[in-house]
Design a protein around this motif. Sequence first.
Motif, PDB file in Angstrom:
ATOM      1  N   TRP A 111     -36.734   0.026 -14.765  1.00 18.06           N
ATOM      2  CA  TRP A 111     -35.793  -0.277 -13.567  1.00 18.06           C
ATOM      3  C   TRP A 111     -35.282   0.930 -13.088  1.00 18.06           C
ATOM      4  O   TRP A 111     -34.688   1.700 -13.886  1.00 18.06           O
ATOM      5  CB  TRP A 111     -34.572  -0.959 -14.262  1.00 18.06           C
ATOM      6  N   SER A 112     -35.580   1.379 -11.860  1.00 15.96           N
ATOM      7  CA  SER A 112     -35.143   2.604 -11.111  1.00 15.96           C
ATOM      8  C   SER A 112     -34.002   2.059 -10.195  1.00 15.96           C
ATOM      9  O   SER A 112     -34.687   1.579  -9.226  1.00 15.96           O
ATOM     10  CB  SER A 112     -36.568   3.242 -10.691  1.00 15.96           C
ATOM     11  N   MET A 113     -32.919   2.785 -10.319  1.00 16.43           N
ATOM     12  CA  MET A 113     -32.029   2.470  -9.169  1.00 16.43           C
ATOM     13  C   MET A 113     -31.405   3.850  -8.567  1.00 16.43           C
ATOM     14  O   MET A 113     -31.374   4.633  -9.129  1.00 16.43           O
ATOM     15  CB  MET A 113     -30.887   1.894 -10.071  1.00 16.43           C
ATOM     16  N   ASN A 114     -30.739   3.296  -7.576  1.00 16.90           N
ATOM     17  CA  ASN A 114     -29.636   4.221  -6.814  1.00 16.90           C
ATOM     18  C   ASN A 114     -28.472   3.584  -6.611  1.00 16.90           C
ATOM     19  O   ASN A 114     -28.723   2.254  -6.108  1.00 16.90           O
ATOM     20  CB  ASN A 114     -30.309   4.730  -5.453  1.00 16.90           C
ATOM     21  N   SER A 123     -28.184   8.040 -10.046  1.00 18.00           N
ATOM     22  CA  SER A 123     -29.680   7.449  -9.671  1.00 18.00           C
ATOM     23  C   SER A 123     -30.129   7.638 -10.984  1.00 18.00           C
ATOM     24  O   SER A 123     -29.518   8.504 -11.818  1.00 18.00           O
ATOM     25  CB  SER A 123     -30.332   8.135  -8.653  1.00 18.00           C
ATOM     26  N   GLY A 124     -31.212   6.880 -11.387  1.00 14.52           N
ATOM     27  CA  GLY A 124     -31.993   7.057 -12.496  1.00 14.52           C
ATOM     28  C   GLY A 124     -32.734   6.093 -12.984  1.00 14.52           C
ATOM     29  O   GLY A 124     -33.067   5.220 -12.257  1.00 14.52           O
ATOM     30  N   THR A 131     -32.853   5.579 -21.407  1.00 12.09           N
ATOM     31  CA  THR A 131     -31.896   5.277 -20.322  1.00 12.09           C
ATOM     32  C   THR A 131     -31.451   6.886 -19.753  1.00 12.09           C
ATOM     33  O   THR A 131     -31.140   7.710 -20.461  1.00 12.09           O
ATOM     34  CB  THR A 131     -30.618   4.895 -20.790  1.00 12.09           C
ATOM     35  N   ARG A 132     -32.035   7.198 -18.454  1.00 11.28           N
ATOM     36  CA  ARG A 132     -31.644   8.412 -17.915  1.00 11.28           C
ATOM     37  C   ARG A 132     -31.044   8.287 -16.600  1.00 11.28           C
ATOM     38  O   ARG A 132     -31.552   7.828 -15.503  1.00 11.28           O
ATOM     39  CB  ARG A 132     -32.703   9.430 -17.773  1.00 11.28           C
ATOM     40  N   PHE A 133     -29.577   8.796 -16.297  1.00 10.16           N
ATOM     41  CA  PHE A 133     -29.010   8.492 -15.009  1.00 10.16           C
ATOM     42  C   PHE A 133     -28.426   9.733 -14.576  1.00 10.16           C
ATOM     43  O   PHE A 133     -28.026  10.780 -15.532  1.00 10.16           O
ATOM     44  CB  PHE A 133     -27.906   7.811 -15.117  1.00 10.16           C
ATOM     45  N   PRO A 140     -27.005  15.420 -15.193  1.00  7.55           N
ATOM     46  CA  PRO A 140     -27.538  14.288 -16.057  1.00  7.55           C
ATOM     47  C   PRO A 140     -25.939  13.737 -16.731  1.00  7.55           C
ATOM     48  O   PRO A 140     -25.399  14.477 -17.300  1.00  7.55           O
ATOM     49  CB  PRO A 140     -28.288  15.103 -17.204  1.00  7.55           C
ATOM     50  N   VAL A 141     -25.950  12.543 -16.597  1.00  5.86           N
ATOM     51  CA  VAL A 141     -24.734  11.993 -17.007  1.00  5.86           C
ATOM     52  C   VAL A 141     -24.980  11.102 -18.291  1.00  5.86           C
ATOM     53  O   VAL A 141     -23.821  10.570 -18.670  1.00  5.86           O
ATOM     54  CB  VAL A 141     -23.647  11.173 -15.903  1.00  5.86           C
ATOM     55  N   ALA A 142     -26.233  10.315 -18.148  1.00  5.68           N
ATOM     56  CA  ALA A 142     -26.773   9.675 -19.546  1.00  5.68           C
ATOM     57  C   ALA A 142     -28.186   9.854 -19.611  1.00  5.68           C
ATOM     58  O   ALA A 142     -28.874   9.722 -18.918  1.00  5.68           O
ATOM     59  CB  ALA A 142     -26.240   8.167 -19.009  1.00  5.68           C
ATOM     60  N   ARG A 143     -28.351  10.121 -21.031  1.00  5.53           N
ATOM     61  CA  ARG A 143     -29.566  10.461 -21.695  1.00  5.53           C
ATOM     62  C   ARG A 143     -29.825   9.926 -22.872  1.00  5.53           C
ATOM     63  O   ARG A 143     -29.092  10.417 -23.791  1.00  5.53           O
ATOM     64  CB  ARG A 143     -30.086  12.043 -21.418  1.00  5.53           C
TER      65      ARG A 143
END
Length: 277
Positions: A111-114, A123-124, A131-133, A140-143
Amino acid sequence: MVIYTLSTLILLVLAGLSARRFADHRADRQIMESLVRNQPRDPARFDPAMVDHLPEPARRYFRYTIAPETPLYTVARFSMEGKFGMGVRDMPNYLAMSARQILAAPVGFIWSMNARRDWMRISGSDTGRWTRFWLMGLLPVARMGGTRDHDRSAFGRYVAEAVFWTPAALLPGPNVHWELVDVNVARVTLRHNGLSQSVDVTVAEDGQPLQVRFDRWSNANPEKEYRWQPFGGYLSEFREVDGFRLPMHVEAGNHFGTERYFPFFVVDVTEISFPND
């Protein structure tokens, strides 16, 4: 000299972040390609007799969602638009969102989102592996990922989404079991690579799936501890796509069926297909 040194450090940091972002995009493309390769090349076609032995609400579900003689494709590619909640029930903090997804249960998904609100951009991608956002495409805010907790949580998501968008992936087989819950509810259990997930599907008299509910392995709680929690959503605005009758509107969230239910995922599917080349 100090300004030169700081400028050099900033450029190095930006270059490193850009390289990581590029690597994420490349990993996204690779997993998309690998998931599509799970599509059966010459699939069987749906015969209602395939589900004659299933509990009655499960029979209704399949006979509503798959037309006779439909090729039984199990991998779907789709786009969606909607809103994504970053908060809690009382303060949902919704962001406008668009996303692309490939769903290939039981193997995986991406699932690739903006998402955006005012000046903020997130985005991520989310998969069974990570999970990468990113904030503003730069920070980077979530990895996270690579743990059994992440695997189990992600598996719950894409098994439930198979009920929405790839019903052929849930036809009875060695690793797919259906059982009766009540007159309008059937439970499907899917097993793969040591993981198991059960999902309850509520259907109307004509077999249209109305909602799904399941216990998901999740840390979406104040303690941020992984545990089984109710999750689920509502399905509506069905449309026929290549012989499948699928929901174009979905809302879902944590603590489904309780006073704490928060539909953080509210989307309309804008395009869906079953890649076969």
